[in-house]
Structure formats: C-alpha cells, structure tokens
Design an enzyme around this catalytic site. Structure first.
Site, PDB file in Angstrom:
ATOM      1  N   ASN A  64     -10.049   0.070  -0.179  1.00  0.00           N
ATOM      2  CA  ASN A  64      -8.885   0.126  -0.272  1.00  0.00           C
ATOM      3  C   ASN A  64      -8.157  -0.381  -1.692  1.00  0.00           C
ATOM      4  O   ASN A  64      -8.239  -1.497  -2.086  1.00  0.00           O
ATOM      5  CB  ASN A  64      -8.266  -0.732   0.792  1.00  0.00           C
ATOM      6  CG  ASN A  64      -6.784  -0.691   1.101  1.00  0.00           C
ATOM      7  OD1 ASN A  64      -6.198  -0.153  -0.101  1.00  0.00           O
ATOM      8  ND2 ASN A  64      -6.312  -1.203   1.999  1.00  0.00           N
ATOM      9  N   CYS A  98       0.834  -1.301   0.051  1.00  0.00           N
ATOM     10  CA  CYS A  98       0.006  -0.030  -0.063  1.00  0.00           C
ATOM     11  C   CYS A  98       0.934   1.276  -0.050  1.00  0.00           C
ATOM     12  O   CYS A  98       0.476   2.303  -0.257  1.00  0.00           O
ATOM     13  CB  CYS A  98      -0.838  -0.001   1.148  1.00  0.00           C
ATOM     14  SG  CYS A  98      -1.940  -1.297   0.969  1.00  0.00           S
ATOM     15  N   HIS A 133      -3.593   7.380   2.884  1.00  0.00           N
ATOM     16  CA  HIS A 133      -3.679   5.842   2.405  1.00  0.00           C
ATOM     17  C   HIS A 133      -5.200   5.560   2.819  1.00  0.00           C
ATOM     18  O   HIS A 133      -5.528   5.772   4.120  1.00  0.00           O
ATOM     19  CB  HIS A 133      -2.808   4.993   2.454  1.00  0.00           C
ATOM     20  CG  HIS A 133      -3.165   3.467   2.366  1.00  0.00           C
ATOM     21  ND1 HIS A 133      -3.807   3.169   1.256  1.00  0.00           N
ATOM     22  CD2 HIS A 133      -3.195   2.400   3.004  1.00  0.00           C
ATOM     23  CE1 HIS A 133      -3.766   1.914   1.077  1.00  0.00           C
ATOM     24  NE2 HIS A 133      -3.826   1.450   2.121  1.00  0.00           N
TER      25      HIS A 133
HETATM   26  O1  UT7 Z   1      -3.859  -1.332   3.408  1.00  0.00           O
HETATM   27  C1  UT7 Z   1      -2.845  -2.007   3.939  1.00  0.00           C
HETATM   28  C2  UT7 Z   1      -2.831  -2.044   5.606  1.00  0.00           C
HETATM   29  N1  UT7 Z   1      -4.195  -2.651   5.951  1.00  0.00           N
HETATM   30  C3  UT7 Z   1      -4.587  -1.842   7.090  1.00  0.00           C
HETATM   31  O2  UT7 Z   1      -4.364  -0.837   7.589  1.00  0.00           O
HETATM   32  C4  UT7 Z   1      -6.076  -2.597   7.628  1.00  0.00           C
HETATM   33  C5  UT7 Z   1      -5.793  -2.671   9.211  1.00  0.00           C
HETATM   34  N2  UT7 Z   1      -6.991  -3.327   9.882  1.00  0.00           N
HETATM   35  C6  UT7 Z   1      -8.376  -2.983   9.849  1.00  0.00           C
HETATM   36  O3  UT7 Z   1      -8.648  -1.933   9.237  1.00  0.00           O
HETATM   37  C7  UT7 Z   1      -8.998  -3.604  10.824  1.00  0.00           C
HETATM   38  O4  UT7 Z   1      -8.539  -4.304  11.578  1.00  0.00           O
HETATM   39  C8  UT7 Z   1     -10.220  -4.658   9.996  1.00  0.00           C
HETATM   40  C9  UT7 Z   1     -11.235  -3.460   9.147  1.00  0.00           C
HETATM   41  C10 UT7 Z   1      -9.666  -5.686   8.972  1.00  0.00           C
HETATM   42  C11 UT7 Z   1     -11.167  -5.402  11.160  1.00  0.00           C
HETATM   43  O5  UT7 Z   1     -11.667  -4.489  12.014  1.00  0.00           O
HETATM   44  P1  UT7 Z   1     -11.432  -4.890  13.683  1.00  0.00           P
HETATM   45  O6  UT7 Z   1     -12.349  -3.764  14.357  1.00  0.00           O
HETATM   46  O7  UT7 Z   1     -10.134  -4.836  13.644  1.00  0.00           O
HETATM   47  O8  UT7 Z   1     -12.283  -6.214  13.557  1.00  0.00           O
HETATM   48  P2  UT7 Z   1     -11.830  -7.444  14.250  1.00  0.00           P
HETATM   49  O9  UT7 Z   1     -10.804  -8.194  13.235  1.00  0.00           O
HETATM   50  O10 UT7 Z   1     -10.992  -7.334  15.334  1.00  0.00           O
HETATM   51  O11 UT7 Z   1     -12.950  -8.342  14.414  1.00  0.00           O
HETATM   52  C12 UT7 Z   1     -14.064  -7.993  15.211  1.00  0.00           C
HETATM   53  C13 UT7 Z   1     -15.250  -8.893  15.140  1.00  0.00           C
HETATM   54  C14 UT7 Z   1     -14.727 -10.337  15.139  1.00  0.00           C
HETATM   55  O12 UT7 Z   1     -15.632 -11.134  16.012  1.00  0.00           O
HETATM   56  P3  UT7 Z   1     -15.368 -11.506  17.541  1.00  0.00           P
HETATM   57  O13 UT7 Z   1     -14.515 -12.536  17.583  1.00  0.00           O
HETATM   58  O14 UT7 Z   1     -15.439 -10.200  18.173  1.00  0.00           O
HETATM   59  O15 UT7 Z   1     -16.848 -12.132  17.800  1.00  0.00           O
HETATM   60  C15 UT7 Z   1     -14.781 -10.805  13.979  1.00  0.00           C
HETATM   61  O16 UT7 Z   1     -14.883 -12.083  13.666  1.00  0.00           O
HETATM   62  O17 UT7 Z   1     -15.967  -8.524  13.821  1.00  0.00           O
HETATM   63  C16 UT7 Z   1     -15.812  -9.912  13.342  1.00  0.00           C
HETATM   64  N3  UT7 Z   1     -15.871  -9.660  11.865  1.00  0.00           N
HETATM   65  C17 UT7 Z   1     -16.845  -9.224  11.160  1.00  0.00           C
HETATM   66  N4  UT7 Z   1     -18.136  -8.940  11.408  1.00  0.00           N
HETATM   67  C18 UT7 Z   1     -19.046  -8.920  10.272  1.00  0.00           C
HETATM   68  C19 UT7 Z   1     -14.572  -9.624  11.118  1.00  0.00           C
HETATM   69  N5  UT7 Z   1     -14.856  -9.368   9.794  1.00  0.00           N
HETATM   70  C20 UT7 Z   1     -16.225  -9.188   9.754  1.00  0.00           C
HETATM   71  C21 UT7 Z   1     -17.086  -8.763   8.700  1.00  0.00           C
HETATM   72  N6  UT7 Z   1     -18.511  -8.638   9.100  1.00  0.00           N
HETATM   73  N7  UT7 Z   1     -16.790  -8.495   7.438  1.00  0.00           N
END
Ligand code: UT7
Length: 331
Positions: free
Chosen positions: A286, A116, A256
């Site tokens: 993204n 990225c 970004h």
């Molecule tokens: O561009 C290159 C660099 N990349 C980035 O900078 C991305 C950085 N990371 C992020 O933007 C975020 O971590 C994400 C958007 C990928 C995920 O958001 P998060 O707030 O970190 O969510 P998480 O992975 O901690 O998941 C929270 C909950 C989980 O459920 P439990 O374990 O709390 O029950 C996941 O299973 O949300 C669940 N979950 C979803 N629920 C609905 C994960 N993906 C989804 C989804 N829809 N698509």
C-alpha cells in the site's frame, strides 16, 4: 458550445530500488509469508533508502518521467498538486519544492492530504480547474514515503505499506474524454481507527511522544477493513449505476491497493471480471497516495482511447470515493 472535459494525457512513475520481501519481514517481526499473502495479497514492497531523501525525491522522479514521455517542457505546467500523507516537512509545501525542482517556473503548487484518497480527490481538483477553463495543464502527483512513519517492530502495519510515486497530467479535451463523474465522501468517525497521534496541533512532538512511539501510524485494521470493504464497493456500484454502465461497459477497475480482499469484494459487487482489475499490491504493497497513478503507470500500454475506467479509493479520515474516467490516448 461543446463542454470541455479534463483528460489524462500522460502518466509517469517511480518506485525505489530496495525491495522489502515478506521473507525478510519474517526475520524482523513475528509474521510469515503465508499470512501476509493470504490476508493482504502483498509479496513485497519498495523502500526509499537514499539518505536525506523524502517524498519529493520520488515525486520529482515520477514527474520527470512523465514530462519526458509527454515531450513537453515543465514551464508549460500551470499547477502542480502533490497528493501525500507524508510531506517532506510539516509546514512548507512539498508541491512548491517539487514544482521548482522540475522547472515548473510558471506554476503554482500545493499539497492535498486525504490519506489514501489523496490522489482520487486530486483528480477531482485537477478536473475542476481544467473544466472551468482557468488552467490548461495540471500535474497531479501521488507520492508517499510510508517507511518514514512506520514502526518496523509493529507487525500489524509494517507488512502493509511501501514507498512510491506516480504522476498524471490533466489537459482539456473536446472529444468528451476524461473525467465523466465523481462521488466523493468523508466521515470523521474514522479518525480513531487510522491515525498518527502525535506531531500535530493536538499533541506536539515531545520526548514523551517519541518514547511512546506516537509518531508512527496506528491502525485498527479490522475496523478499517469493515468500513473500506463496504464503502469502496458501494461507491463503485453507485457510479456505474448513475452512468448507466454495466460490467460489460467497464474496461478497467482502478482500485486503491490496501488489501487484495477489499479489491476483490469491490470487483465482485461491480460484476467486473478479475482480468479487468488493475493490481500491483503484490509488488508495491500500500503506497497510500501513489497506488492509483502507479496502476496507470504499470497498465498504460494496455489502455485504449475510449476505455471506461472506474477509480475507487478508501483511506484514513475516513475519506473515500469513486471516479468514472474515459481514457484519452493509445500509447
Ligand atoms: O489504505 C488505507 C485503508 N486501510 C485499509 O483498508 C486496511 C484495512 N485492513 C486490513 O487490510 C486488514 O484488517 C489487515 C491486513 C490490516 C489485517 O488483516 P485481518 O484479517 O483483519 O487480521 P486481524 O487484524 O483480524 O488479525 C487476525 C490475527 C490476529 O491473531 P488472533 O487474535 O486471531 O490470534 C492477529 O494478531 O492475525 C494476527 N496478526 C498477524 N499474524 C501474522 C496480525 N498481524 C499479523 C501479521 N502476521 N503481520
């Protein structure tokens, strides 16, 4: 003698017509519009559906848009850099193909891969060539067909990424406009958190790797988020500080587009008001190497000569950094 700086003198862009909305994603994986919107800021993304069309298809369209707006012939371009994590082919340079297709017959061309941060690093490369006096017209294109490496049954990645391309032309400037300062970093510790496991030299493609879905992007979102949010804010604050810029001196943050929460944290740390923050993550998701030039493309009409822009990016590798650039024209 006055120092020659490297200014952006034109921008171009292209996004595919097909819109993949959160509502449609709800029918594909276990997710919902509310989760995607609040956690990422994304509402929809564009997907390239044309058959046999790769990243170059979009890069060419963005470049042609730029050339037409700048009113120059492609034969004047010295160097074409394609910043991408999704080249047309693993070996042959996508940039070489793009340069030939747009008619840049006097240019050399190569790809730059820093996930990225590819476009940000490409800006630095372009500026160095111009500042050295070696070349006069450098075309930097950020383009990615992320849909070619995304598993549309994996809700942790398929909601985030989209396809698109943006382009910027760098030319010498004698008024002190253009790229002023840069701070670029990398840390290989990040490789484990954001990667494609197979298809490279460690694990070449095999029946097994296809069966195990190892050709798709894997992301440990939480870990990447942690690194991204602190590093993007740190480098943006650092570049302001060492150039004696207060939030009042900064007209635009060009961040970004990985996650609206990371963008907000960066803006907060810089003390920059929301109205000065370029955003299009809601419409494109993204687009990896294309986020920064697509922001310039979308906001071009609002930019004024002399505006101070702070670019910031964070990506796989890890790679990250910030660039301070003075805008060089009114459109
Ligand atoms: O561009 C290159 C660099 N990349 C980035 O900078 C991305 C950085 N990371 C992020 O933007 C975020 O971590 C994400 C958007 C990928 C995920 O958001 P998060 O707030 O970190 O969510 P998480 O992975 O901690 O998941 C929270 C909950 C989980 O459920 P439990 O374990 O709390 O029950 C996941 O299973 O949300 C669940 N979950 C979803 N629920 C609905 C994960 N993906 C989804 C989804 N829809 N698509």
């Amino acid at each position: 003698m006055k120092k020659t700086t490297a200014a952006i003198t034109a921008v171009g862009g292209y996004v595919p017509e097909f819109v993949l909305s959160n509502k449609v994603l709800e029918t594909m994986v276990d997710t919902n519009d509310e989760w995607i919107t609040t956690r990422t800021g994304i509402k929809e993304r564009r997907i390239l559906k044309e058959e046999n069309a790769g990243t170059s298809y979009m890069a060419i369209k963005a470049a042609e848009d730029l050339l037409q707006k700048r009113g120059i012939d492609a034969s004047e371009i010295d160097f074409v850099l394609v910043a991408t994590a999704t080249p047309d082919l693993p070996v042959a340079s996508t940039a070489a193909y793009v340069a030939s297709e747009i008619g840049a017959v006097n240019a050399f061309a190569y790809d730059l891969q820093a996930a990225c941060s590819s476009f940000l690093y490409g800006m630095s490369t372009a500026a160095s060539y111009i500042e050295s006096g070696r070349y006069k017209k450098v075309l930097v294109i950020g383009a990615d067909k992320m849909s070619s490496i995304i598993d549309y049954t994996d809700r942790t990645t398929c909601i985030i990424f989209g396809d698109g391309a943006g382009a910027a032309l760098f030319e010498p400037n004698e008024e002190g406009l253009g790229l002023q300062d840069e701070y670029l970093r990398s840390d290989g510790i990040g490789r484990q958190f954001l990667k494609i496991d197979a298809g490279g030299s460690i694990l070449p493609a095999s029946e097994e790797t296809v069966k195990n879905k190892q050709h798709y992007v894997y992301q440990d979102g939480k870990s990447v988020f942690k690194f991204a949010v602190s590093n993007m804010a740190d480098v943006s604050a650092l570049i302001m500080e060492r150039n004696n810029l207060t939030h009042e001196d900064v007209q635009w943050l060009v961040p970004h587009q990985a996650n609206k929460r990371i963008i907000d944290a960066t803006a907060n740390r810089m003390g920059v008001e929301p109205k000065k923050v370029m955003i299009n993550i809601d419409r494109y998701g993204n687009t990896t190497s294309a986020t920064l030039p697509l922001l310039l493309y979308d906001y071009e009409k609002q930019l004024k000569k002399g505006d101070n822009l702070i670019f910031a990016a964070f990506g796989g590798g890890f790679t990250w950094g910030s660039i301070y650039l003075k805008w060089a024209y009114n459109s």
